[in-house]
Design a protein around this motif. Structure first.
Motif, PDB file in Angstrom:
ATOM      1  N   ILE A  19      -8.632   1.932  -7.004  1.00 44.27           N
ATOM      2  CA  ILE A  19      -7.797   2.410  -5.900  1.00 44.27           C
ATOM      3  C   ILE A  19      -8.592   2.332  -4.605  1.00 44.27           C
ATOM      4  CG2 ILE A  19      -6.450   4.327  -4.965  1.00 44.27           C
ATOM      5  CD1 ILE A  19      -6.218   5.396  -7.858  1.00 44.27           C
ATOM      6  N   CYS A  20      -8.093   1.539  -3.657  1.00 41.91           N
ATOM      7  CA  CYS A  20      -8.678   1.450  -2.328  1.00 41.91           C
ATOM      8  C   CYS A  20      -7.988   2.479  -1.434  1.00 41.91           C
ATOM      9  CB  CYS A  20      -8.452   0.072  -1.715  1.00 41.91           C
ATOM     10  SG  CYS A  20      -9.148  -1.313  -2.622  1.00 41.91           S
ATOM     11  N   GLU A  21      -8.741   2.947  -0.441  1.00 43.53           N
ATOM     12  CA  GLU A  21      -8.188   3.878   0.541  1.00 43.53           C
ATOM     13  C   GLU A  21      -8.626   3.451   1.936  1.00 43.53           C
ATOM     14  OE1 GLU A  21      -8.204   8.675   1.465  1.00 43.53           O
ATOM     15  OE2 GLU A  21      -9.912   7.813   0.423  1.00 43.53           O
ATOM     16  N   LYS A  22      -7.676   3.481   2.852  1.00 45.33           N
ATOM     17  CA  LYS A  22      -8.014   3.313   4.265  1.00 45.33           C
ATOM     18  C   LYS A  22      -7.280   4.390   5.038  1.00 45.33           C
ATOM     19  CE  LYS A  22      -6.610  -0.988   4.933  1.00 45.33           C
ATOM     20  NZ  LYS A  22      -6.390  -2.246   5.679  1.00 45.33           N
ATOM     21  N   HIS A  23      -7.952   4.933   6.030  1.00 43.71           N
ATOM     22  CA  HIS A  23      -7.374   5.993   6.852  1.00 43.71           C
ATOM     23  C   HIS A  23      -6.669   5.371   8.053  1.00 43.71           C
ATOM     24  CE1 HIS A  23      -9.487   9.081   4.595  1.00 43.71           C
ATOM     25  NE2 HIS A  23     -10.523   8.268   4.613  1.00 43.71           N
ATOM     26  N   PHE A  24      -5.661   6.062   8.528  1.00 43.08           N
ATOM     27  CA  PHE A  24      -4.998   5.637   9.750  1.00 43.08           C
ATOM     28  C   PHE A  24      -4.908   6.832  10.663  1.00 43.08           C
ATOM     29  CE2 PHE A  24      -1.516   6.996   6.977  1.00 43.08           C
ATOM     30  CZ  PHE A  24      -0.818   7.852   7.812  1.00 43.08           C
ATOM     31  N   SER A  25      -4.741   6.554  11.924  1.00 45.71           N
ATOM     32  CA  SER A  25      -4.540   7.631  12.886  1.00 45.71           C
ATOM     33  C   SER A  25      -3.373   7.252  13.779  1.00 45.71           C
ATOM     34  CB  SER A  25      -5.797   7.869  13.726  1.00 45.71           C
ATOM     35  OG  SER A  25      -6.123   6.704  14.446  1.00 45.71           O
ATOM     36  N   ILE A  26      -2.580   8.224  14.107  1.00 49.15           N
ATOM     37  CA  ILE A  26      -1.426   8.005  14.978  1.00 49.15           C
ATOM     38  C   ILE A  26      -1.868   8.359  16.389  1.00 49.15           C
ATOM     39  CG2 ILE A  26       0.938   8.668  15.510  1.00 49.15           C
ATOM     40  CD1 ILE A  26       1.267   9.346  12.528  1.00 49.15           C
ATOM     41  N   ASP A  27      -1.900   7.359  17.225  1.00 48.79           N
ATOM     42  CA  ASP A  27      -2.329   7.574  18.623  1.00 48.79           C
ATOM     43  C   ASP A  27      -1.168   7.928  19.503  1.00 48.79           C
ATOM     44  OD1 ASP A  27      -4.922   6.976  17.882  1.00 48.79           O
ATOM     45  OD2 ASP A  27      -4.655   4.838  18.293  1.00 48.79           O
ATOM     46  N   TRP A  57       0.860  -1.181   0.000  1.00 49.70           N
ATOM     47  CA  TRP A  57       0.000   0.000   0.000  1.00 49.70           C
ATOM     48  C   TRP A  57       0.900   1.235   0.000  1.00 49.70           C
ATOM     49  CZ3 TRP A  57      -5.544   0.259   1.346  1.00 49.70           C
ATOM     50  CH2 TRP A  57      -6.159  -0.995   1.327  1.00 49.70           C
ATOM     51  N   LEU A  58       0.401   2.330  -0.556  1.00 46.93           N
ATOM     52  CA  LEU A  58       1.130   3.597  -0.608  1.00 46.93           C
ATOM     53  C   LEU A  58       0.561   4.555   0.430  1.00 46.93           C
ATOM     54  CD1 LEU A  58       0.939   3.975  -4.485  1.00 46.93           C
ATOM     55  CD2 LEU A  58       2.898   3.152  -3.168  1.00 46.93           C
ATOM     56  N   MET A  59       1.393   5.419   0.964  1.00 45.89           N
ATOM     57  CA  MET A  59       0.943   6.367   1.969  1.00 45.89           C
ATOM     58  C   MET A  59       0.968   7.788   1.418  1.00 45.89           C
ATOM     59  SD  MET A  59       2.358   6.990   5.839  1.00 45.89           S
ATOM     60  CE  MET A  59       3.870   7.777   5.341  1.00 45.89           C
ATOM     61  N   PHE A  60      -0.086   8.548   1.729  1.00 53.72           N
ATOM     62  CA  PHE A  60      -0.144   9.977   1.438  1.00 53.72           C
ATOM     63  C   PHE A  60      -1.050  10.597   2.482  1.00 53.72           C
ATOM     64  CE2 PHE A  60      -2.163  13.701  -0.499  1.00 53.72           C
ATOM     65  CZ  PHE A  60      -1.054  14.428  -0.889  1.00 53.72           C
ATOM     66  N   GLY A  61      -0.573  11.666   3.129  1.00 55.35           N
ATOM     67  CA  GLY A  61      -1.371  12.295   4.179  1.00 55.35           C
ATOM     68  C   GLY A  61      -1.679  11.282   5.268  1.00 55.35           C
ATOM     69  N   SER A  62      -2.953  11.168   5.626  1.00 53.06           N
ATOM     70  CA  SER A  62      -3.358  10.229   6.678  1.00 53.06           C
ATOM     71  C   SER A  62      -4.073   9.013   6.096  1.00 53.06           C
ATOM     72  CB  SER A  62      -4.260  10.937   7.693  1.00 53.06           C
ATOM     73  OG  SER A  62      -5.428  11.401   7.048  1.00 53.06           O
ATOM     74  N   SER A  63      -3.722   8.655   4.860  1.00 46.25           N
ATOM     75  CA  SER A  63      -4.363   7.513   4.209  1.00 46.25           C
ATOM     76  C   SER A  63      -3.341   6.571   3.595  1.00 46.25           C
ATOM     77  CB  SER A  63      -5.311   7.987   3.092  1.00 46.25           C
ATOM     78  OG  SER A  63      -6.414   8.667   3.622  1.00 46.25           O
ATOM     79  N   CYS A  64      -3.790   5.338   3.424  1.00 47.10           N
ATOM     80  CA  CYS A  64      -3.037   4.319   2.709  1.00 47.10           C
ATOM     81  C   CYS A  64      -3.845   3.956   1.466  1.00 47.10           C
ATOM     82  CB  CYS A  64      -2.861   3.073   3.580  1.00 47.10           C
ATOM     83  SG  CYS A  64      -1.982   3.374   5.126  1.00 47.10           S
ATOM     84  N   TYR A  65      -3.161   3.709   0.355  1.00 47.75           N
ATOM     85  CA  TYR A  65      -3.820   3.447  -0.928  1.00 47.75           C
ATOM     86  C   TYR A  65      -3.294   2.147  -1.520  1.00 47.75           C
ATOM     87  CZ  TYR A  65      -4.776   8.408  -0.444  1.00 47.75           C
ATOM     88  OH  TYR A  65      -5.174   9.625   0.023  1.00 47.75           O
ATOM     89  N   TYR A  66      -4.232   1.383  -2.088  1.00 49.99           N
ATOM     90  CA  TYR A  66      -3.892   0.141  -2.759  1.00 49.99           C
ATOM     91  C   TYR A  66      -4.386   0.225  -4.201  1.00 49.99           C
ATOM     92  CZ  TYR A  66      -3.907  -4.779  -4.043  1.00 49.99           C
ATOM     93  OH  TYR A  66      -3.699  -5.962  -4.683  1.00 49.99           O
ATOM     94  N   ILE A  67      -3.505  -0.013  -5.152  1.00 50.22           N
ATOM     95  CA  ILE A  67      -3.880   0.014  -6.566  1.00 50.22           C
ATOM     96  C   ILE A  67      -3.928  -1.427  -7.050  1.00 50.22           C
ATOM     97  CG2 ILE A  67      -3.277   0.845  -8.853  1.00 50.22           C
ATOM     98  CD1 ILE A  67      -1.836   3.186  -7.327  1.00 50.22           C
ATOM     99  N   SER A  68      -5.088  -1.811  -7.574  1.00 46.97           N
ATOM    100  CA  SER A  68      -5.424  -3.198  -7.833  1.00 46.97           C
ATOM    101  C   SER A  68      -5.185  -3.665  -9.250  1.00 46.97           C
ATOM    102  CB  SER A  68      -6.898  -3.355  -7.584  1.00 46.97           C
ATOM    103  OG  SER A  68      -7.536  -2.718  -8.681  1.00 46.97           O
ATOM    104  N   GLN A  69      -5.743  -4.836  -9.503  1.00 45.29           N
ATOM    105  CA  GLN A  69      -5.819  -5.389 -10.854  1.00 45.29           C
ATOM    106  C   GLN A  69      -7.071  -4.846 -11.542  1.00 45.29           C
ATOM    107  OE1 GLN A  69      -3.227  -7.011 -12.147  1.00 45.29           O
ATOM    108  NE2 GLN A  69      -2.309  -6.477 -10.204  1.00 45.29           N
ATOM    109  N   SER A  70      -7.717  -5.611 -12.413  1.00 46.77           N
ATOM    110  CA  SER A  70      -8.786  -5.085 -13.254  1.00 46.77           C
ATOM    111  C   SER A  70     -10.115  -5.803 -13.043  1.00 46.77           C
ATOM    112  CB  SER A  70      -8.349  -5.218 -14.713  1.00 46.77           C
ATOM    113  OG  SER A  70      -9.313  -4.708 -15.570  1.00 46.77           O
ATOM    114  N   ARG A  71     -11.157  -5.029 -12.692  1.00 50.81           N
ATOM    115  CA  ARG A  71     -12.523  -5.536 -12.517  1.00 50.81           C
ATOM    116  C   ARG A  71     -13.511  -4.397 -12.717  1.00 50.81           C
ATOM    117  NH1 ARG A  71     -12.250  -9.051  -6.957  1.00 50.81           N
ATOM    118  NH2 ARG A  71     -11.008 -10.759  -7.753  1.00 50.81           N
ATOM    119  N   SER A  72     -14.807  -4.725 -12.590  1.00 53.01           N
ATOM    120  CA  SER A  72     -15.852  -3.698 -12.656  1.00 53.01           C
ATOM    121  C   SER A  72     -15.793  -2.824 -11.402  1.00 53.01           C
ATOM    122  CB  SER A  72     -17.237  -4.355 -12.749  1.00 53.01           C
ATOM    123  OG  SER A  72     -17.558  -4.992 -11.517  1.00 53.01           O
ATOM    124  N   TRP A  73     -16.504  -1.699 -11.415  1.00 51.18           N
ATOM    125  CA  TRP A  73     -16.540  -0.779 -10.274  1.00 51.18           C
ATOM    126  C   TRP A  73     -17.065  -1.497  -9.039  1.00 51.18           C
ATOM    127  CZ3 TRP A  73     -19.959   1.627  -6.886  1.00 51.18           C
ATOM    128  CH2 TRP A  73     -19.541   2.829  -6.305  1.00 51.18           C
TER     129      TRP A  73
END
Length: 146
Positions: free
Chosen positions: A138-146, A23-39
């Motif tokens: 592209i999937c996104e999940k947020h993280f928080s630093i406690d 997964w890639l990090m930007f700001g307070s999110s992590c991103y996953y870039i996938s293979q190919s499918r419908s929305w």
């Protein structure tokens, strides 16, 4: 808490400690870039990863996501009401603040209700496309630093 420090250790949080592997990090999110499918299948895959299709909140985030692939599904749709673009989290798409590809959205053939992000030589930005078409996502999940 992300980590526990033992005596003599120093804190060195890196992208790997915050975001899952691949997964890639930007700001307070992590991103996953996938293979190919419908929305819809792409969204289902994201949910199975404890994430959702990406919600783009700024031009900076959009710029970060531009260029990883020629086209990828993002979490916007106008299925509920044609021309009213909503993110998967229920918030409206900032149609004026984000960059759309030239002439988009155009609801070509009356069947383009899902959104993607394009990075082609003369076609860069958000785009509406047929939800059944196969594309990366592209999937996104947020993280928080406690």
């Amino acid at each position: 808490m992300l980590c526990c420090l033992c005596r003599g250790e120093t804190e060195t949080e890196t992208e790997e400690h915050i975001c899952p592997r691949s997964w890639l990090m930007f700001g307070s999110s992590c991103y996953y870039i996938s293979q190919s499918r419908s929305w819809d299948l792409g969204r289902r895959d994201c949910v199975q990863r404890d994430a959702d299709l990406v919600v783009i909140n700024s031009r900076q985030e959009q710029a970060f996501l531009t260029g990883f692939t020629e086209a990828a599904w993002v979490g916007m749709t106008d299925r509920e009401e044609e021309g009213t673009w909503m993110w998967v989290d229920g918030t409206p798409v900032d149609t004026d603040g984000l960059l759309w590809a030239a002439g988009q959205p155009d609801d070509s053939y009356g069947s383009e209700d899902c959104g993607d992000i394009r990075t082609m030589i003369t076609f860069i930005g958000l785009n509406d496309f047929n939800c059944c078409a196969r594309s990366r996502w592209i999937c996104e999940k947020h993280f928080s630093i406690d």
